[in-house]
Design a protein around this motif. Structure first.
Motif, PDB file in Angstrom:
ATOM      1  N   TYR A 129      60.654  67.695  85.309  1.00 20.27           N
ATOM      2  CA  TYR A 129      59.759  68.711  84.749  1.00 20.27           C
ATOM      3  C   TYR A 129      59.565  68.520  83.246  1.00 20.27           C
ATOM      4  N   LEU A 130      60.563  67.947  82.563  1.00 15.41           N
ATOM      5  CA  LEU A 130      60.399  67.691  81.132  1.00 15.41           C
ATOM      6  C   LEU A 130      59.366  66.605  80.874  1.00 15.41           C
ATOM      7  N   LEU A 131      59.452  65.505  81.638  1.00 15.04           N
ATOM      8  CA  LEU A 131      58.591  64.346  81.400  1.00 15.04           C
ATOM      9  C   LEU A 131      57.225  64.446  82.060  1.00 15.04           C
ATOM     10  N   VAL A 137      54.416  62.723  79.656  1.00 14.39           N
ATOM     11  CA  VAL A 137      54.570  61.469  78.929  1.00 14.39           C
ATOM     12  C   VAL A 137      53.676  60.393  79.529  1.00 14.39           C
ATOM     13  N   LYS A 138      53.032  59.639  78.656  1.00 14.36           N
ATOM     14  CA  LYS A 138      52.110  58.591  79.106  1.00 14.36           C
ATOM     15  C   LYS A 138      52.414  57.296  78.367  1.00 14.36           C
ATOM     16  N   ALA A 139      51.874  56.212  78.878  1.00 13.35           N
ATOM     17  CA  ALA A 139      52.047  54.905  78.247  1.00 13.35           C
ATOM     18  C   ALA A 139      51.566  54.963  76.801  1.00 13.35           C
ATOM     19  N   GLY A 140      52.358  54.395  75.911  1.00 16.39           N
ATOM     20  CA  GLY A 140      52.006  54.371  74.495  1.00 16.39           C
ATOM     21  C   GLY A 140      52.631  55.482  73.676  1.00 16.39           C
ATOM     22  N   ASP A 141      53.155  56.533  74.330  1.00 10.99           N
ATOM     23  CA  ASP A 141      53.831  57.607  73.608  1.00 10.99           C
ATOM     24  C   ASP A 141      55.158  57.106  73.032  1.00 10.99           C
ATOM     25  N   TRP A 159      63.239  56.810  82.974  1.00 16.98           N
ATOM     26  CA  TRP A 159      61.978  57.287  83.553  1.00 16.98           C
ATOM     27  C   TRP A 159      60.854  57.139  82.529  1.00 16.98           C
ATOM     28  N   ALA A 160      61.108  57.544  81.285  1.00 13.79           N
ATOM     29  CA  ALA A 160      60.082  57.436  80.248  1.00 13.79           C
ATOM     30  C   ALA A 160      59.706  55.978  80.010  1.00 13.79           C
ATOM     31  N   LYS A 161      60.710  55.095  80.042  1.00 14.18           N
ATOM     32  CA  LYS A 161      60.437  53.672  79.867  1.00 14.18           C
ATOM     33  C   LYS A 161      59.553  53.149  80.994  1.00 14.18           C
ATOM     34  N   ALA A 162      59.836  53.598  82.229  1.00 12.38           N
ATOM     35  CA  ALA A 162      59.017  53.181  83.364  1.00 12.38           C
ATOM     36  C   ALA A 162      57.584  53.686  83.237  1.00 12.38           C
ATOM     37  N   LEU A 163      57.383  54.769  82.515  1.00 15.02           N
ATOM     38  CA  LEU A 163      56.052  55.325  82.300  1.00 15.02           C
ATOM     39  C   LEU A 163      55.314  54.622  81.162  1.00 15.02           C
ATOM     40  N   GLY A 164      56.004  53.724  80.453  1.00 20.56           N
ATOM     41  CA  GLY A 164      55.368  52.981  79.380  1.00 20.56           C
ATOM     42  C   GLY A 164      55.561  53.569  78.001  1.00 20.56           C
TER      43      GLY A 164
END
Length: 324
Positions: A129-131, A137-141, A159-164
């Motif tokens: 729920y945070l991400l 969160v999106k690629a490039g953030d 997870w954030a890394k997998a999102l870019g």
């Protein structure tokens, strides 16, 4: 008769008692669960110390995984022997068996072990729920995650890394920095010797970050505001060092029209359909290998007091579980 951890007064870890309890037959809409593993989380400390009040005497623990051993009237979604996991209120997971509302439980995929299930539900659904909901969160953030080597932190970094995204994380030691980096944190900052605000400014070329995820509380609040870009979002989801000071609206204005939120997992999973969606997405990223659930500490359930001492002493990393 079964065993459980109970406490009759608020206080330190020593108030936790290993006692015999009677577990009733499940009522309408309830199931009885035999736990195979129980999760350990800082929210358990909040209940034990009275920061989050509840009637006493009381149980403790918000998440676990196990099997269904009895089904109450009206329950059609679960059968005897079915593998389940949950993160739910009221507290009571520190037990060999318990009765719980069936609507707060989800089926645990066969590819995920009981230990993983117990270690991932509260922390993993919090990361979801945070991400994916609080700030998508999106690629490039470039994002800042405090306590990046903790249970939620390690899941968020992966997870954030997998999102870019590019992940900046604060940690308390070189060992924790290495652990966070191995789990997707691009820029671990050892806050005990580095000024995290200065480092964030250096990493972002002075721009700041669009979101700060903070489970630490009062010790990092002021610095976190300084790390945010204009219109950035401060997400407070824990109080490891104590509650935040009173929020001054002028501080949000003066730091660049900032936003502040204090979300909770239990609001996000209040509806059954949301619980299924959030847990389903968590199971998916684990099964895909995007997120690994690292269980770094295991304790006997009867030794829950020792587990709390380690947790409060910041001697734990990743996820910890209690074994009945």
């Amino acid at each position: 008769m079964t065993k459980a951890i109970r406490f009759e007064r608020i206080g330190g870890p020593q108030v936790l008692q290993w006692v015999d309890v009677d577990v009733p037959a499940p009522g309408v809409g309830e199931i009885r669960v035999r736990h195979h593993a129980v999760g350990l989380n800082f929210i358990d400390v909040y209940f034990r110390t009275g920061l989050y009040p509840q009637p006493l005497p009381a149980g403790l623990g918000m998440e676990a995984a196990g099997e269904v051993v009895d089904v109450g009237p009206g329950v059609t979604d679960f059968a005897l022997g079915e593998r389940i996991a949950y993160a739910a209120r009221p507290p009571g997971a520190y037990a060999q068996e318990r009765v719980i509302t069936a609507s707060s439980v989800v089926k645990l995929p066969q590819s995920i072990s009981y230990e993983q299930g117990a270690a991932m539900m509260l922390q993993g659904m919090t990361a979801q729920y945070l991400l994916r909901r609080t700030y998508r969160v999106k690629a490039g953030d470039t994002i800042l995650v405090h306590a990046a080597a903790g249970g939620v932190g390690l899941i968020m970094c992966q997870w954030a890394k997998a999102l870019g995204a590019t992940v900046i994380g604060t940690v308390g030691s070189d060992e924790k920095a290495a652990l966070a980096k191995a789990n997707g944190c691009d820029h671990p900052i050892v806050y005990t010797r580095e000024d995290f605000v200065q480092r964030v400014k250096e990493i972002t070329a002075g721009r700041g970050v669009p979101v700060v995820y903070d489970s630490i509380g009062k010790d990092t609040y002021a610095g976190s505001l300084d790390c945010l870009a204009p219109f950035g979002l401060f997400v407070s989801f824990g109080n490891a060092t104590g509650p935040l000071p009173p929020i001054n609206a002028a501080d949000l204005a003066n730091h660049g029209s900032l936003y502040f939120t204090r979300p909770t997992l239990f609001t996000h999973i209040m509806k059954r359909e949301d619980l299924l969606q959030i847990s389903g997405e968590l199971f998916d990223v684990v099964q895909r290998g995007w997120v690994r659930i690292g269980i770094h500490q295991r304790y006997a359930l009867r030794d829950a007091a020792d587990a709390h001492r380690d947790l409060e002493g910041r001697r734990t990393t990743g996820s910890s579980i209690l074994l009945p």
